[in-house]
Design a protein around this motif. Structure first.
Motif, mmCIF file in Angstrom:
data_model
loop_
_atom_site.group_PDB
_atom_site.id
_atom_site.type_symbol
_atom_site.label_atom_id
_atom_site.label_comp_id
_atom_site.label_asym_id
_atom_site.label_seq_id
_atom_site.Cartn_x
_atom_site.Cartn_y
_atom_site.Cartn_z
ATOM 1 N N GLY A 100 -23.580 19.093 -33.432
ATOM 2 C CA GLY A 100 -24.875 19.744 -33.499
ATOM 3 C C GLY A 100 -24.999 20.840 -32.452
ATOM 4 N N PRO A 101 -26.149 21.580 -32.435
ATOM 5 C CA PRO A 101 -26.300 22.733 -31.539
ATOM 6 C C PRO A 101 -26.268 22.390 -30.056
ATOM 7 N N GLY A 141 -20.840 16.148 -26.211
ATOM 8 C CA GLY A 141 -19.727 15.942 -27.141
ATOM 9 C C GLY A 141 -18.447 16.569 -26.629
ATOM 10 N N LEU A 142 -18.539 17.814 -26.145
ATOM 11 C CA LEU A 142 -17.362 18.491 -25.593
ATOM 12 C C LEU A 142 -16.872 17.780 -24.334
ATOM 13 N N ALA A 143 -17.808 17.311 -23.504
ATOM 14 C CA ALA A 143 -17.443 16.705 -22.225
ATOM 15 C C ALA A 143 -16.609 15.444 -22.413
ATOM 16 N N SER A 144 -16.832 14.729 -23.504
ATOM 17 C CA SER A 144 -16.111 13.471 -23.723
ATOM 18 C C SER A 144 -14.979 13.602 -24.732
ATOM 19 N N THR A 190 -10.159 22.692 -23.934
ATOM 20 C CA THR A 190 -10.726 21.436 -23.470
ATOM 21 C C THR A 190 -11.772 21.713 -22.399
ATOM 22 N N TYR A 191 -12.900 21.004 -22.485
ATOM 23 C CA TYR A 191 -14.028 21.182 -21.563
ATOM 24 C C TYR A 191 -14.481 19.813 -21.073
ATOM 25 N N PRO A 192 -13.649 19.101 -20.336
ATOM 26 C CA PRO A 192 -13.984 17.730 -19.943
ATOM 27 C C PRO A 192 -15.077 17.676 -18.887
ATOM 28 N N SER A 193 -15.763 16.539 -18.856
ATOM 29 C CA SER A 193 -16.755 16.255 -17.817
ATOM 30 C C SER A 193 -17.771 17.399 -17.725
ATOM 31 N N THR A 194 -17.874 18.034 -16.542
ATOM 32 C CA THR A 194 -18.863 19.102 -16.361
ATOM 33 C C THR A 194 -18.250 20.495 -16.482
#
Length: 577
Positions: A530-531, A536-539, A552-556
């Motif tokens: 969703g917007p 979602g990306l963090a996990s 990849t965009y883990p955590s913060t």
């Protein structure tokens, strides 16, 4: 024999006659140098700093063998600081430490180096250099200088790095707490950090009470998923200017958008439609501001753009205020996404590249021997260098030397690329895309005996440098960090290239590749989460790319954490990380 005897006798008496003249000439040269030194010192005392630098600079060079070369170098640096010429001062102070290590006034040179590094925003070097001074003599002076510059520091990343590196420093702890206090509304992580600082250093709790008890900003709320999503693309197409100069300058924008459109087609074919709405931001912020005033923009599900830094800041602020995620397609500046849950960089930031490269180096080359780090004196390269140094030292390594240089200044290049510093190093890092940096690096390496020659870590853009030969680029000890690396034989790229050629009648540029990968990845994130896809990306696990190595965009993290590193094997890239 008689002739030989006479010739020898003539030569002997001639040398005996000329010796006093040679000694007289040497004495005159020394007297001339001393006179010039006194002139330079007098000009400095009278406030004629530029003239003083002209007089003192040649006397400071080792080749001229001036007896007071260390003093000449120090006074030159003092004059340069009075003119605010910090880079010139730093070069001369580095000369003192490298060429005159027994200089009697070395502590004063180190103290001045602290100021010079602070003025250039290099807080790590400043604090480390000042830490070498004897506390009994320089303690109060050192603390006063540190307090002055720490009070000016407004960069969160630098603060976090300093606090991790000097966790027992009450001075740094106190000023970091003041920085957090001045930032206004704190998130939960900031509040916990502030509480820890107040407790550890026994700071005045009443001063920070309001910040410690305030409620932080709410996390982004999940939004309902939709069957189709609207995406605004804000790029400087400059459609009103049809001159060939503008069209050529803006070809990268056209290519980027063509890649986005092709990704839109791919998403459509898989049953995941997105609608693109293109807006021409022009080359100035006035046009962008007028676009941001359009009511329709507030109804978008995702924003992409722009490419210029001034516009990026405006759009980032708009994204946060309207809670619409914005993706910057090209920037590597981590500062743009700092403290903004609605702003992402498609690319790895320069700081992330530095951190990943340092972690690789510590693993591949070990930390038993030091490293040498050179970087161009520009925003991205300075960020890379600071992150590299922090990560390498955190892994147990240390730097033998670090220098900033200006690639278009031959003197600056010569002062940075010193073969003598490389002989004992495990590896040598050069953070610069400039064409002149490559030849300078390989020339310096060639002067080091092969048995003790360090590995070289450089940007992948050096592969496109016409000033470098394949023998140099393919050397066994050369490694490349390259966020834009991709395998031309990968099926995903070959399919994309085929589709792009069919549409555009031209092979895709790297900007077209980026546009395609960007929308494919974030379009799928919209459809999956969703917007408000931040959590979602963090996990999510690392995602392989259709063209590039992955995103990849883990955590913060709000910049891509995937940074490929490779070497050439038979002139073919071989990934090492």
């Amino acid at each position: 024999m008689t002739h030989l005897y006479r010739a020898a006798a003539f030569w002997f008496w001639r040398q005996l006659f000329l010796l006093p003249l040679v000694l007289l000439s040497l004495s005159a040269s020394a007297q001339g140098q001393l006179a010039r030194y006194r002139t330079g010192k007098m000009q400095l005392d009278q406030g004629h700093y530029a003239t003083a630098m002209q007089e003192l600079e040649p006397l400071a060079q080792p080749i001229n063998k001036f007896a007071q070369a260390g003093d000449a170098a120090y006074l030159y640096a003092v004059a340069a600081t009075r003119l605010g010429q910090w880079a010139e001062a730093e070069q001369m102070l580095n000369l003192i430490r490298n060429q005159y290590p027994t200089y009697g006034n070395l502590n004063e040179a180190l103290y001045l180096q602290g100021q010079v590094s602070f003025e250039q925003g290099d807080y790590d070097t400043a604090l480390r250099t000042l830490g070498q001074l004897p506390a009994e003599q320089y303690g109060p002076l050192r603390e006063a200088m540190q307090a002055t510059y720490l009070a000016r520091l407004k960069d969160r990343t630098t603060w976090q790095r300093l606090q991790k590196r000097y966790p027992q420093s009450k001075l740094i702890g106190r000023y970091y707490a003041d920085y957090l206090l001045a930032g206004g509304s704190l998130n939960e992580a900031d509040r916990q950090q502030l509480e820890a600082l107040v407790s550890q250093f026994k700071l005045d709790r009443t001063r920070y009470a309001t910040a410690l008890t305030a409620t932080g900003p709410a996390a982004p709320k999940a939004l309902p998923r939709k069957g189709s999503y609207n995406i605004a693309v804000l790029l400087p197409f400059e459609l009103q200017d049809n001159t060939w100069q503008t069209q050529r300058k803006n070809q990268f924008v056209t290519d980027l958008y063509a890649g986005l459109r092709l990704a839109q087609d791919s998403l459509q074919r898989t049953g995941h439609p997105v609608q693109l709405y293109a807006y021409d931001t022009g080359a100035d912020t006035l046009t962008l501001k007028s676009i941001l005033a359009l009511p329709e923009l507030a109804g978008m599900d995702l924003l992409i753009g722009p490419v210029y830094k001034s516009g990026a800041k405006l759009l980032a602020r708009y994204a946060r205020e309207h809670q619409i995620i914005c993706i910057n397609p090209l920037s590597q500046d981590a500062d743009l996404v700092q403290d903004n849950a609605y702003h992402y960089l498609y690319s790895p930031s320069a700081a992330t590249q530095g951190r990943v490269a340092a972690q690789f180096a510590a693993s591949a080359f070990g930390t038993g021997r030091p490293a040498v780090l050179l970087h161009e004196d520009s925003k991205d390269e300075n960020d890379f260098a600071a992150a590299y140094q922090a990560a390498y030292e955190a892994a147990g390594g240390h730097l033998l030397a670090t220098h900033a240089f200006r690639p278009d200044d031959p003197g600056s290049l010569a002062a940075a690329f010193l073969p003598a510093e490389l002989a004992g190093a495990s590896h040598f890092v050069v953070a610069s895309d400039a064409r002149k940096a490559g030849p300078a690096a390989f020339t310096a390496l060639a002067a080091v005996p092969a048995a003790s020659r360090p590995a070289l870590v450089v940007p992948g853009t050096w592969l496109d440098n016409p000033g470098l030969g394949v023998g140099q680029l393919g050397s066994a000890g050369v490694y490349y960090y390259h966020p834009k690396y991709f395998d031309t034989q990968r099926p995903g790229y070959r399919r994309f290239r085929q589709l792009y050629l069919a549409k555009q009648k031209l092979p895709p540029s790297v900007f077209a590749n980026q546009g395609f990968e960007l929308l494919l990845f974030f379009g799928n994130a919209l459809l999956q989460y969703g917007p408000a896809f931040q959590s979602g990306l963090a996990s999510a696990p690392p995602q392989p790319g259709a063209i590039f190595e992955g995103l990849t965009y883990p955590s913060t993290a709000h910049d891509n954490q995937t940074v490929p590193l490779f070497k050439l094997s038979n002139l073919e890239p071989q990934l090492v990380r």
